[in-house]
Design a protein around this motif. Structure first.
Motif, PDB file in Angstrom:
ATOM      1  N   MET A   1       0.854  -1.239  -0.046  1.00 13.58           N
ATOM      2  CA  MET A   1      -0.036   0.151  -0.112  1.00 13.58           C
ATOM      3  C   MET A   1       0.871   1.175  -0.070  1.00 13.58           C
ATOM      4  SD  MET A   1      -3.005   1.178  -0.084  1.00 13.58           S
ATOM      5  CE  MET A   1      -4.262   1.774   0.911  1.00 13.58           C
ATOM      6  N   SER A   2       1.942   1.285   0.692  1.00 17.88           N
ATOM      7  CA  SER A   2       2.634   2.329   0.767  1.00 17.88           C
ATOM      8  C   SER A   2       3.383   2.741  -0.351  1.00 17.88           C
ATOM      9  CB  SER A   2       3.781   1.976   1.881  1.00 17.88           C
ATOM     10  OG  SER A   2       4.678   3.230   2.205  1.00 17.88           O
ATOM     11  N   ALA A   3       4.039   1.754  -1.141  1.00 19.39           N
ATOM     12  CA  ALA A   3       4.714   1.951  -2.265  1.00 19.39           C
ATOM     13  C   ALA A   3       3.553   2.680  -3.454  1.00 19.39           C
ATOM     14  CB  ALA A   3       5.577   0.752  -2.902  1.00 19.39           C
ATOM     15  N   GLU A   4       2.405   2.102  -3.339  1.00 21.58           N
ATOM     16  CA  GLU A   4       1.345   2.564  -4.392  1.00 21.58           C
ATOM     17  C   GLU A   4       1.175   3.872  -3.902  1.00 21.58           C
ATOM     18  OE1 GLU A   4      -3.378   1.720  -4.375  1.00 21.58           O
ATOM     19  OE2 GLU A   4      -2.362   0.041  -4.434  1.00 21.58           O
ATOM     20  N   ARG A   5       0.985   4.372  -2.585  1.00 21.32           N
ATOM     21  CA  ARG A   5       0.817   5.616  -2.422  1.00 21.32           C
ATOM     22  C   ARG A   5       1.744   6.555  -2.798  1.00 21.32           C
ATOM     23  NH1 ARG A   5      -1.194   5.441   4.002  1.00 21.32           N
ATOM     24  NH2 ARG A   5      -3.193   4.816   3.404  1.00 21.32           N
ATOM     25  N   VAL A   6       3.091   6.447  -2.530  1.00 21.80           N
ATOM     26  CA  VAL A   6       3.968   7.148  -3.356  1.00 21.80           C
ATOM     27  C   VAL A   6       4.130   7.275  -4.745  1.00 21.80           C
ATOM     28  CG1 VAL A   6       6.738   7.286  -3.461  1.00 21.80           C
ATOM     29  CG2 VAL A   6       5.563   6.505  -1.376  1.00 21.80           C
ATOM     30  N   ASP A   7       3.814   6.143  -5.238  1.00 20.55           N
ATOM     31  CA  ASP A   7       3.617   6.229  -6.897  1.00 20.55           C
ATOM     32  C   ASP A   7       2.617   7.196  -7.233  1.00 20.55           C
ATOM     33  OD1 ASP A   7       5.548   4.383  -7.071  1.00 20.55           O
ATOM     34  OD2 ASP A   7       4.221   2.717  -7.254  1.00 20.55           O
ATOM     35  N   ARG A   8       1.314   7.134  -6.591  1.00 22.58           N
ATOM     36  CA  ARG A   8       0.076   8.027  -7.001  1.00 22.58           C
ATOM     37  C   ARG A   8       0.521   9.423  -6.562  1.00 22.58           C
ATOM     38  NH1 ARG A   8      -4.261   6.084  -3.353  1.00 22.58           N
ATOM     39  NH2 ARG A   8      -5.147   7.641  -4.043  1.00 22.58           N
ATOM     40  N   ILE A   9       1.287   9.791  -5.507  1.00 19.81           N
ATOM     41  CA  ILE A   9       1.911  11.104  -4.930  1.00 19.81           C
ATOM     42  C   ILE A   9       2.649  11.702  -6.112  1.00 19.81           C
ATOM     43  CG2 ILE A   9       3.195  12.608  -3.477  1.00 19.81           C
ATOM     44  CD1 ILE A   9       2.097  10.629  -1.267  1.00 19.81           C
ATOM     45  N   ARG A  10       3.682  10.808  -6.561  1.00 21.83           N
ATOM     46  CA  ARG A  10       4.539  11.061  -7.568  1.00 21.83           C
ATOM     47  C   ARG A  10       3.690  11.246  -8.906  1.00 21.83           C
ATOM     48  NH1 ARG A  10       9.651  10.321  -7.344  1.00 21.83           N
ATOM     49  NH2 ARG A  10       9.604   8.756  -5.946  1.00 21.83           N
ATOM     50  N   ALA A  11       2.915  10.541  -9.317  1.00 23.05           N
ATOM     51  CA  ALA A  11       2.243  10.941 -10.743  1.00 23.05           C
ATOM     52  C   ALA A  11       1.205  12.043 -10.545  1.00 23.05           C
ATOM     53  CB  ALA A  11       1.218   9.624 -10.813  1.00 23.05           C
ATOM     54  N   ALA A  12       0.775  12.279  -9.360  1.00 21.08           N
ATOM     55  CA  ALA A  12      -0.073  13.725  -9.460  1.00 21.08           C
ATOM     56  C   ALA A  12       0.837  14.878  -9.449  1.00 21.08           C
ATOM     57  CB  ALA A  12      -0.865  13.672  -8.035  1.00 21.08           C
ATOM     58  N   LEU A  13       2.020  14.857  -8.685  1.00 19.90           N
ATOM     59  CA  LEU A  13       2.950  15.975  -8.671  1.00 19.90           C
ATOM     60  C   LEU A  13       3.608  16.165  -9.966  1.00 19.90           C
ATOM     61  CD1 LEU A  13       4.249  15.831  -5.159  1.00 19.90           C
ATOM     62  CD2 LEU A  13       2.839  17.474  -5.879  1.00 19.90           C
ATOM     63  N   GLN A  14       4.014  14.979 -10.704  1.00 23.86           N
ATOM     64  CA  GLN A  14       4.577  15.365 -11.975  1.00 23.86           C
ATOM     65  C   GLN A  14       3.597  15.690 -12.880  1.00 23.86           C
ATOM     66  OE1 GLN A  14       5.967  11.251 -12.434  1.00 23.86           O
ATOM     67  NE2 GLN A  14       8.246  12.027 -11.878  1.00 23.86           N
ATOM     68  N   ALA A  15       2.244  15.465 -13.070  1.00 21.75           N
ATOM     69  CA  ALA A  15       1.167  15.754 -13.935  1.00 21.75           C
ATOM     70  C   ALA A  15       1.002  17.217 -13.662  1.00 21.75           C
ATOM     71  CB  ALA A  15      -0.034  15.217 -13.807  1.00 21.75           C
ATOM     72  N   ALA A  16       0.884  17.744 -12.520  1.00 22.93           N
ATOM     73  CA  ALA A  16       0.596  19.136 -12.435  1.00 22.93           C
ATOM     74  C   ALA A  16       1.597  20.018 -12.297  1.00 22.93           C
ATOM     75  CB  ALA A  16      -0.107  19.182 -10.922  1.00 22.93           C
ATOM     76  N   LEU A  17       2.902  19.715 -11.866  1.00 19.86           N
ATOM     77  CA  LEU A  17       3.938  20.719 -11.554  1.00 19.86           C
ATOM     78  C   LEU A  17       5.265  20.479 -12.458  1.00 19.86           C
ATOM     79  CD1 LEU A  17       3.604  20.781  -7.805  1.00 19.86           C
ATOM     80  CD2 LEU A  17       2.886  22.695  -9.522  1.00 19.86           C
ATOM     81  N   ASP A  18       5.119  19.362 -13.533  1.00 25.82           N
ATOM     82  CA  ASP A  18       6.537  18.830 -14.183  1.00 25.82           C
ATOM     83  C   ASP A  18       7.432  19.395 -13.471  1.00 25.82           C
ATOM     84  OD1 ASP A  18       7.703  18.349 -16.485  1.00 25.82           O
ATOM     85  OD2 ASP A  18       7.521  20.296 -17.215  1.00 25.82           O
ATOM     86  N   PRO A  19       7.915  18.646 -12.160  1.00 29.72           N
ATOM     87  CA  PRO A  19       9.247  18.896 -11.644  1.00 29.72           C
ATOM     88  C   PRO A  19      10.345  18.499 -12.437  1.00 29.72           C
ATOM     89  CG  PRO A  19       8.077  17.144 -10.836  1.00 29.72           C
ATOM     90  CD  PRO A  19       7.109  17.727 -11.721  1.00 29.72           C
ATOM     91  N   VAL A  20      11.515  19.444 -12.078  1.00 25.44           N
ATOM     92  CA  VAL A  20      12.901  18.653 -12.437  1.00 25.44           C
ATOM     93  C   VAL A  20      13.576  17.952 -11.504  1.00 25.44           C
ATOM     94  CG1 VAL A  20      13.153  20.650 -14.160  1.00 25.44           C
ATOM     95  CG2 VAL A  20      14.230  20.768 -11.764  1.00 25.44           C
TER      96      VAL A  20
END
Length: 91
Positions: A1-20
């Motif tokens: 569950m934890s790794a899945e949450r991190v993946d979901r957080i990563r996907a949301a932030l990458q999609a919205a903020l295009d981080p370097v």
């Protein structure tokens, strides 16, 4: 569950903020037994560097991160430590 949450957080932030740069640390294990952790939500540390933060004060940067995470702030995340920076540009 934890790794899945991190993946979901990563996907949301990458999609919205295009981080370097985007680093996410699940710190939930350090809060076992904590009242806020009883409902299963986690504690996370985020270091994000994005041009989307240019010209924004720290509070606005944090709000942008919260907005990107949307309902995850209510369903998956109990505590979130944010380090939000802009890319360093060299002349």
């Amino acid at each position: 569950m934890s790794a899945e949450r991190v993946d979901r957080i990563r996907a949301a932030l990458q999609a919205a903020l295009d981080p370097v740069l985007l680093e996410i640390e699940d710190d939930s294990h350090r809060h076992a037994g904590h009242a806020g952790a009883k409902d299963g939500r986690g504690h996370f540390n985020v270091h994000i560097v994005s041009a989307a933060f240019e010209g924004k004060l720290p509070l606005a940067r944090h709000r942008a991160v919260y907005a990107a995470l949307g309902t995850m702030m209510d369903t998956d995340i109990h505590a979130l430590s944010i380090r939000a920076e802009t890319p360093v540009t060299k002349p």
